[in-house]
Design a protein around this motif. Sequence first.
Motif, short mmCIF file in Angstrom:
data_model
loop_
_atom_site.label_atom_id
_atom_site.label_comp_id
_atom_site.label_asym_id
_atom_site.label_seq_id
_atom_site.Cartn_x
_atom_site.Cartn_y
_atom_site.Cartn_z
N LEU A 1 -43.90 50.24 37.69
CA LEU A 1 -44.80 50.30 36.53
C LEU A 1 -46.27 50.35 36.93
N ILE A 2 -46.52 50.22 38.21
CA ILE A 2 -47.91 50.25 38.66
C ILE A 2 -48.37 51.69 38.76
N LYS A 3 -49.51 51.97 38.21
CA LYS A 3 -50.04 53.34 38.20
C LYS A 3 -51.05 53.60 39.30
N ASN A 4 -51.41 52.58 40.01
CA ASN A 4 -52.42 52.74 41.06
C ASN A 4 -51.85 53.59 42.20
N PRO A 5 -52.45 54.76 42.50
CA PRO A 5 -51.92 55.59 43.60
C PRO A 5 -51.92 54.88 44.95
N ALA A 6 -52.84 53.93 45.12
CA ALA A 6 -52.89 53.23 46.41
C ALA A 6 -51.61 52.43 46.65
N VAL A 7 -51.04 51.89 45.55
CA VAL A 7 -49.79 51.15 45.70
C VAL A 7 -48.68 52.08 46.17
N TRP A 8 -48.62 53.24 45.55
CA TRP A 8 -47.56 54.19 45.93
C TRP A 8 -47.79 54.72 47.36
N GLU A 9 -49.08 54.86 47.69
CA GLU A 9 -49.35 55.28 49.07
C GLU A 9 -48.90 54.21 50.05
N ASN A 10 -49.15 52.96 49.70
CA ASN A 10 -48.72 51.87 50.57
C ASN A 10 -47.20 51.84 50.71
N MET A 11 -46.52 52.09 49.59
CA MET A 11 -45.06 52.09 49.62
C MET A 11 -44.55 53.29 50.44
N ALA A 12 -45.23 54.42 50.30
CA ALA A 12 -44.84 55.58 51.11
C ALA A 12 -45.03 55.27 52.58
N ASN A 13 -46.12 54.57 52.89
CA ASN A 13 -46.32 54.17 54.27
C ASN A 13 -45.21 53.24 54.75
N MET A 14 -44.76 52.36 53.87
CA MET A 14 -43.66 51.47 54.24
C MET A 14 -42.36 52.24 54.42
N CYS A 15 -42.20 53.32 53.66
CA CYS A 15 -40.99 54.13 53.83
C CYS A 15 -40.93 54.73 55.22
N VAL A 16 -42.10 54.97 55.81
CA VAL A 16 -42.11 55.45 57.19
C VAL A 16 -41.55 54.38 58.11
N LYS A 17 -41.90 53.13 57.85
CA LYS A 17 -41.39 52.03 58.68
C LYS A 17 -39.91 51.82 58.45
N THR A 18 -39.48 51.83 57.18
CA THR A 18 -38.06 51.56 56.87
C THR A 18 -37.20 52.80 56.93
N LYS A 19 -37.82 53.98 57.15
CA LYS A 19 -37.08 55.23 57.32
C LYS A 19 -36.27 55.59 56.08
N ARG A 20 -36.93 55.51 54.90
CA ARG A 20 -36.28 55.87 53.65
C ARG A 20 -36.91 57.17 53.13
N LEU A 21 -36.26 58.28 53.42
CA LEU A 21 -36.77 59.57 52.97
C LEU A 21 -36.70 59.70 51.46
N ASP A 22 -35.62 59.19 50.85
CA ASP A 22 -35.45 59.35 49.41
C ASP A 22 -36.56 58.65 48.65
N VAL A 23 -36.88 57.41 49.07
CA VAL A 23 -37.95 56.68 48.39
C VAL A 23 -39.31 57.31 48.69
N ALA A 24 -39.49 57.81 49.88
CA ALA A 24 -40.76 58.46 50.23
C ALA A 24 -41.03 59.64 49.31
N GLU A 25 -39.98 60.37 48.96
CA GLU A 25 -40.16 61.53 48.08
C GLU A 25 -40.66 61.09 46.71
N VAL A 26 -40.09 59.97 46.20
CA VAL A 26 -40.55 59.46 44.90
C VAL A 26 -41.98 58.98 44.98
N CYS A 27 -42.32 58.27 46.05
CA CYS A 27 -43.68 57.75 46.22
C CYS A 27 -44.70 58.88 46.29
N LEU A 28 -44.38 59.91 47.04
CA LEU A 28 -45.32 61.02 47.17
C LEU A 28 -45.49 61.74 45.85
#
Length: 1413
Positions: A794-821
Amino acid sequence: MESLFCDYRCHPPTGGSSACLVSAFCSVEPILSVGTSNNQIVFFHEEGSADDSAVITTNDNPSAMKWKPGQKSLAVGQTSGRVELISYQMGSATTSSANTSIHSSRVTFMEWNPSGTRLITGDASGICCVWKADKHGLSPSIQYRKSAPLTVAVFCSMSSSKSKSDLLSQAFSPSFFFGSENGGVSYADDLGHCTDVQQLSSSIDTLMFYEEKMRLVIITRSLLMTQIQVNEDGRVTPVMKVKLSVAGDASSRGVRNVSWAGPGLLAAACGENMLRFWDLAKDENYVLTLNSAGLPRSERAISIAFNPLQRYVAAGTKDGSVVMWKFVGDYSDNNSKKSKSLTNAADWRPIPACSIQGSVNSLTWGPGMGLLAAGSDFGCTMLAETILHRHLNDGVAAIQTNSDTVMIQSETGVNVDINCGINVKGLVVDSNHLVVWNGKEVQVYGFDETNHTTQKADFPSPARSVALRKDTLFMAQENRLLITNLQGVHRNNVYFTETEGLPMLLDLNGNFLAVTTDSGIIKLFDVRRTEPKPLGSSGHFVDPMTNESLGVIRSISVNAEGTRVAILSDKIHGTLKIREPDSKLHVYDADRDIVDNYDFKERGRIAVSAFWDSKEPKLMGCETRLASNAVLKSVGGAEPKGDRSTKGDRSPPSPKRSVRGAEEGKSDVAEPKGESDSQVLRVTSDSISSTTPIEVMTMFVDADHGIRMQDVFPLEKPLEMLVGLNVPRLYFVQKDENDDGAKSTAPNTSLMSTVMRDFVGLEDVDSTTKQALLDFSYYLTIGNMDEAHRAVKLIKNPAVWENMANMCVKTKRLDVAEVCLGNMGHARGAAAVREAKKEPELEAAIAAVAIQLGLLDDAARLYKECGRYDLLNKLYQGQGRWEESVKMAQDNDRIHLKTTHHKYAQYLETIGDTRGAIRNFERADTYKTEVPRMLFDQGSMEDLEEYIFQGNDTELLKWWAGYCESLGHFEKARRYYSRAGDDLSLVRVACHNREMAAAADIVNESQSKSAAYHLARQLEAMGEVQEAISFFSQSGCYNHAIRLSKAYGLDAELMSFALKSRPSSMIDCAEYFEGKGEYEKAVQLYQKGGDQGKALSLCFRVGKEGKHGDAMFDVLKGVAEDLGENATDAELEKCADFFINNGQYQKAVELLYKKGKKFDYAIQLCIDHKVNITEDMAEGMTPLKTDDPIEQERRVLILEKLAKACKKQNSFHLACKKYTQAGDRLKAIKCLLKSGDTKNIIFYAKQSRNKDIFILSANYLQSLDWHNDPDVMKNIISFYTKAKAFVQLASFYDACSQVEIDDYRDYEKALGALKEASKYIAKADTPEATTIAANLQTRIYVVEKFVNARRSMKSDPSTAESICLHLLNQPGTEVTQSIRIGDCYALLIEQYHSVQSWRDAYDTMKQMEGRGI
């Protein structure tokens, strides 16, 4: 925590200075007793303060003193022999008992037993006394007298005593050993038993009891170390003796300054520039030089002491220096028999030295932590260790910068230094108050945002730990938790039972207080009310599986809900009770009443501090350091080895905020250096370099998942240590060097905060978003990506999604990275995700996403993890990191190494670095085209010519020469062609210039075929046929030479060219010669050209015509020899007939079996024409073995025919061989018998193992002189025996007996042979065997009778005479067939002659004559 040592001179109450003769520390409190040279005993407390009211004046100088274990009672021995017991209390010291009757000379040693019930003393007159200690004082119990002065003693703490109760251990004192100056060692107890157990050659200087192995260690004045095994029944057994190697004059003064430095580890100060260590457990030794601690080579260590609580070894030098080392290795496995690890010099980290006045004659460690007394001729100095504490609360940090100075800083602008005037041993802080204490008093200071400070209270208190909440103090002292206001006014007490132990550590977080005791009890309280409310029952710091203690607690921290306590502890090793930091971080969970742990051992680290967040109960931070000092350079963070981009190391999270800015009292935000906020590295725990001195780790702790690491990063300069955390920031101590660079000035200390990884760019969000981000980080840590996505969806701040996308790199979750981007609106990144899914390796796909997010170092790390160095190479190239790209290609991507160099060269060309481009084009092996192109495009023709000339590359030289030739510069072209070794081009240029002679010289000199061919074509065009033919021949182009020779009728040279040319040219020349009637040449060329049929046809045709008969025969002979396997039968028959018709039978046979495999025909030809069959011919006419039964049968027939042919030619060996190959061994042996080759006959018989062959061979051997050849006789017997030819064997033995009788008159051997014959004939089952056996028995009877007569002729002549007469009178032929009758008559005559019976002798001779003998 960081620490430092401060020195305090111990000034006696009377002033002045006097030598410190002996000193000792009380085991209960830090009380130092010092015996001085002015006959005084002075008591000192911490920081060297003397108790003026408790000075004891003695009659003589004190010579020995020991504090009673567990009590404040001091035993003192004097030089006069007086022994007294002094009871000490603060402000008073009284002598409770004294004795002068036992010892009349200097007391040399005093030792208490572990329970303090017995004291042993020894003196210079050889008396050892056991004293009983009780509430009335000391009373002598047992005395032992020796003939020499006593030197040293030690109690033998038997391991079995550990299982005894406290009452038993007090009732029964362990036995002890004592030594004397004459080298004697005695074993005694308090019951009157004393035994001399060892007599050594020199004075006993040191006795140490090695309790782990129950051994007594003895060191003598002559430097002999002896180990004695001590059994529980008191019996001793010598184990080993070794001579110590010590330099200088130690042999005269001995080794007296010895101390345990670990389990089984002895350390000694021997008056050298080093300390010596002997590892008794592993039988190894090493040294620690004083130079390693920064002392000059002239220093000499003369005293030593070891502190097991902190693993410090201290050494005092002759020049007044006190130097220390801290053990940073691992004691745990040193005594294990299976362990191969040893302590060594690298396990000791030096600590800066201190200096005192005079030689340091003695060193004594006090109780507790870091208290050392150094005695010298000028008095005593106390060295106290100060731990630099820090505390964070309510956004305010208190940081101890010196022993008595505390710095307070906050983000609201507070920045003040407070000098407390006491040696601070602990501190706590809140938003307005600072509380410090030293174990004697507590001080309370107030401060505000204007940096105004006031001391609000200063009251005495023996508090061990203090906690602060608003206007309330919680103090752990004695057996209670004392609650007061800020002025120390009592409010309440919480008492602890004896079972629970004494409260030692306190920690408060918000409304919750944690207390731990020295018994490992953990208590939690809710302190919101006046009276603290216990939260549940008490916890125990024990292993949940074994219920054993987990160690000694050294630090605690409670979370914001009071449900968990983080604990750092020490492990206890050996009887020395050495404290070693535990590699585990323990967390006590009050809800489950269990202790969880996180082990840093696999990372080679230990935790030094742990802090909970002030609001989030699951989040904590932990600072760790290397467990060993192998790479630890300093207490502060050091730059780890290796390149950060390749090792995966990163700086603490960004951005950084410095509390102390450019000006005091102002705050400032320092922008991070290097990458932007969005480019903060994400790393996993295993990506941090294991050699990083300091790391900070954040963790989540819950009941379901235990302790989970959330993030880890190295702490690098100028950051020194972690102070605490308060989401979203981590707080650190920062030390900056002074701007003027003055080394003498201490660095500036300040508070630095950094944003946690998951809050980068979001540090100022509201509490709802902050909690959502915390939940997001928690779920990411436990690996629940779905809940993490749900927490922030529910957070609209792009920085949050960017942070989560960065975490997807660490956790190796391509599916979540696609949603974050997608939520970021990052179209290019989303496209990169779809493209990345095509990669076979997940890490490669994630790396592609990381590149789009700007996480280039993470991308590089992922490419390394999956081994995609080709993609990593492209990444480095795209970043312009060409040097790293080349290095990586050299090490891991060599298939693209040349491509990398080529692209690097192209890049250097674009930036104008021509030299660098040339160098990389050369490494890429593309310089031959790229360098000329580049220089040509630049118009640098002179540089290009110089490059080519200097490079001396053949291809480039040819290219440049061709370029010059195209411009008409023939001389330059010729020069470069010559340098390149291009003879063809040189000849071409010469021919172009009509310099034919020069061209011919070049060809003759170089022997170049291509140049010769070019010159030949030119000469042919000019009509110089003969020279053209010569150069065509030299070039190997014989077809052109043949062409010209035929055209111009040069037949003499044509034949030689034809023989050197290819087969087709040979056939053409053969037809040419055939047409001209030169048949010999034609046949030869047909043969060489491979047309054997035509060669034979021509030979036969010419032979029929009768032309060239003898010559054609020789030619045909050569053709026949060269016939191959493809020759037809008709051709072979024609050749054979030709040879036969001409009487060449040998050649006909060889042709038939060699080429045509006509073995039968060849053999018959040998038989008919008596062609001698040699061994090679026989082998050649032997068909090969085959599995085809028909062919095998044919092979046997051919072999038999061949064998017969050989037999007819008397080649018996060959015949034998061929019969053998045909399988007819009987015929083979018959052939071999005809050869008379005895050796081979015997060998063949043994190999054949055939009955008939054995018999035939034995029969043959009987025809030899077997009687004179034992080997032949042996083989005869062996062959008959193996063939079971018993009749023949019996006959052979019969023949042997006859030979013995006829030739040697040896009837004894003959009898033996007959018996052997009888034995073997009995085994025969043939009809004739019975007759033979009966005959043999008769002969044996006769021969045996005669042998007996010969034997008894001398002993019983009458019997011998009767036997002989009986044999002579026997009718028939049995006797004559068995023995020689003449031998019987001769025996009689010999007997008659011996007794001079001449008439009987004469009559016997007449009988012989009558029988015709």
